[in-house]
Structures are given as structure tokens and as C-alpha cells.
Design an enzyme around this catalytic site. Structure first.
Site, PDB file in Angstrom:
ATOM      1  NE  ARG A   1       0.383   6.830   3.589  1.00 52.12           N
ATOM      2  CZ  ARG A   1       0.803   6.117   4.613  1.00 52.12           C
ATOM      3  NH1 ARG A   1      -0.011   5.808   5.592  1.00 52.12           N
ATOM      4  NH2 ARG A   1       2.060   5.706   4.671  1.00 52.12           N
TER       5      ARG A   1
ATOM      6  N   PRO B   1      -7.591   0.109   5.458  1.00 51.93           N
ATOM      7  CG  PRO B   1      -8.650   0.766   3.499  1.00 51.93           C
ATOM      8  CD  PRO B   1      -7.359   0.881   4.248  1.00 51.93           C
ATOM      9  CD  GLU B   2      -6.043  -4.778   8.227  1.00 49.95           C
ATOM     10  OE1 GLU B   2      -6.159  -5.873   7.662  1.00 49.95           O
ATOM     11  OE2 GLU B   2      -4.950  -4.240   8.445  1.00 49.95           O
TER      12      GLU B   2
ATOM     13  NE  ARG C   1       6.469 -21.649   9.963  1.00 50.73           N
ATOM     14  CZ  ARG C   1       5.840 -20.595   9.455  1.00 50.73           C
ATOM     15  NH1 ARG C   1       4.635 -20.737   8.954  1.00 50.73           N
ATOM     16  NH2 ARG C   1       6.410 -19.413   9.473  1.00 50.73           N
TER      17      ARG C   1
END
Ligand SMILES: [Zn+2]
Length: 292
Positions: free
Chosen positions: A130, A2-3, A171
Site C-alpha cells: 500500500r 503494524p503497531e 479536558r
């Protein structure tokens, strides 16, 4: 997994059903998921009223007003449980339904919460094969360790192209890795980061410090757009995610590069195919012709 769009969709589905309701019972079938479950604290929230169902990154927060607490407990509650924190982990799923007489437990169902709501009794059930999910509490006046290091929400007006530009000067990390860094911005998962880079015409492996100001604006806008479209798509596939027996997977959404390696670029046509590479062990897709 799930995002953010899936979690936001679950939030939008739980909020109207539970807000204003009272938590009347909690049943835990185990005392840990990814982390130990603070059993006494969770049980101590029983009797409280749910004042809001919020989302922070991929955490669902059920805000609890303890009120007077259980009738036998007239002690003022300080500190008290301010929110129940739920994380779906890799495979967590929620069911919400009118509370019946103790429906049989599903395989891998780990906890239940019963609510008395204005619309009647409701039962929230949590299944997670899980067990990478979490059930925890946020104490009043104490920041939760999982929430303190998070960057802004992608829809927060504070997350801007100017901010992304300023944070990335000098960066060398790939820009896609920066987009996926929850300390910079939360919720831009692997699929969405590839899609946002494609829409913004920015190569995902480009050192972040070399991404220009205008491109940073495009990346922020693109990330918001792909997440918004996924949330919108969620409305139509919600049943699969929260109630059915199918694997939830990602919402059905038109993807321009993710999983399309070898296929023509949606912008360049037959002149260029989508390329797959790996960045930080995550599949990454881009068009070498139009992403620079
Ligand atoms: Zn292209």
C-alpha cells in the site's frame, strides 16, 4: 497495520543482526513511498557503520556512524546522516537474510540494503503493497519533523498516572482518544487503548477530565501490561511477520474486549456483554457494567 509491539519485535530481530555491520549497498526501486525518499542522502549513508537499531514510536532508526565515509570521499561529513528512518506504514514488511546472489524482487518490494556484518553479508528487503511506509534520514544535529512532536514512550518512566492526570484536567475528549494521542503518549494503538480501558475499569468514552487520579494510575499500568504481553507474544509469531507469506495481522494475544461485542465480559460473566461503539471512526469495545 503494524503497531508498536510488531515494530519493537522487528527491532529486536534486526538489532543483533545489523549492529556493528557496515552498510555496503542500497538499491531503491522507486523514489517515494508515503513521502519522497531522499535518494542521495540514503545513498550517502553507504559505507557507514550501524551502531544501533532503535525504535521511537513506530519508527525504526538505524543509527549510522559515517566513519571516514566512502574511500573516495575524505571530506569531513558535517552534517551527516545520523540514522536511517524506516516506517512500516499500513502494510510494510521487512525480510532479512544472508545475502545471496541477487534474489528475485518480490511484488511490491521497494528497496534493499546490503550489510557486511560480523556474521557475514546480510540483505534487508522492504515490501509494502500500500506504500504508506517511509524511508527517510535523520540528519545529525537536526531534529526530524516526524519525531519532534511525539510524546513519551509508554515504557518511559516519565509517563505516569500523575502526568496523565495533570494533562487531562478540564479536558472533555474521551479518555480513549487521549490514550491514542501520540502527542501524549506514543504507541497505544486502537486495540491496546480499548484493552487498557477495560483492564483499568474505565469507560473509554468518559471525558478525560473526569477520570480520577487512581484510575489514571491504572490506565498507565494497564497500557504497559497489554503492550508488554503483545511484545512477548510477538516472539512466537515473529516468523509470520517478518519472513513468511501470510498477512502479519496482530500478534496472537488474548483480548478481553476488542472484537468481542456481544460476548460475555471476562470480568462480569454472563451478567454483561461487551458493547461495540465508534469513537473518532475507530471501533471501540467496552463493558458497560464494569467500566465507569
Ligand atoms: Zn464487565
Amino acid at each position: 497495520m503494524p503497531e508498536l509491539p510488531e515494530v519493537e519485535t522487528v527491532r529486536r530481530w534486526l538489532a543483533p543482526a545489523l549492529t556493528g555491520g557496515r552498510l555496503v549497498d542500497v538499491t531503491l526501486r522507486r523514489e517515494d513511498l508515503r513521502y519522497p525518499i531522499p535518494v542521495r542522502a540514503v545513498s550517502g549513508a553507504v559505507g557507514g557503520q550501524i551502531t544501533a537499531v532503535r525504535r521511537r514510536a513506530k519508527y525504526l532508526l538505524l543509527d549510522v556512524d559515517p566513519g571516514a565515509g566512502p574511500t573516495q570521499d575524505t571530506e569531513p561529513r558535517s552534517p551527516h546522516v545520523a540514522s536511517l528512518l524506516i516506517h512500516l506504514g499500513m502494510s510494510g514488511r521487512c525480510w532479512l537474510g544472508a545475502a545471496e546472489d541477487a534474489p528475485p524482487w518480490r511484488d511490491h518490494e521497494h528497496w534493499r540494503m546490503a550489510f557486511d556484518t560480523p556474521a557475514g553479508p546480510q540483505l534487508l528487503r522492504y515490501q509494502d503493497a500500500r506504500r504508506f511506509g517511509a524511508l527517510d534520514v535523520v540528519w545529525s544535529a537536526t531534529p526530524h519533523r516526524l519525531l519532534t512532536t511525539l510524546g513519551p514512550e509508554p515504557f518511559d518512566p516519565a509517563w505516569t498516572g500523575a502526568r496523565l492526570y495533570a494533562e487531562t484536567r478540564g479536558r472533555r475528549a474521551a479518555i480513549k482518544a487521549v490514550l491514542m494521542d501520540a502527542k501524549r503518549v506514543v504507541g497505544v494503538g486502537n486495540i491496546y487503548a480499548s484493552e487498557a480501558c477495560w483492564r483499568a475499569r474505565v469507560h473509554p468514552l468518559k471525558p478525560a477530565g473526569r477520570v480520577g487520579r487512581a484510575a489514571c494510575d491504572r490506565l498507565v499500568r494497564s497500557a504497559r501490561d497489554v503492550l508488554t504481553e503483545a511484545i512477548d507474544a510477538g516472539g512466537s509469531t515473529l516468523k509470520d511477520f517478518v519472513g513468511g507469506d501470510e498477512n502479519p495481522g496482530y500478534f496472537q494475544q488474548r483480548l478481553d474486549v476488542y472484537g468481542r461485542d456481544g460476548a460475555p465480559c471476562h470480568r462480569c460473566g454472563e451478567r454483561s456483554q461487551v458493547t461495540r461503539t465508534v469513537l473518532l471512526a475507530r471501533a471501540t469495545f467496552f463493558c458497560a457494567a464494569c467500566q465507569r
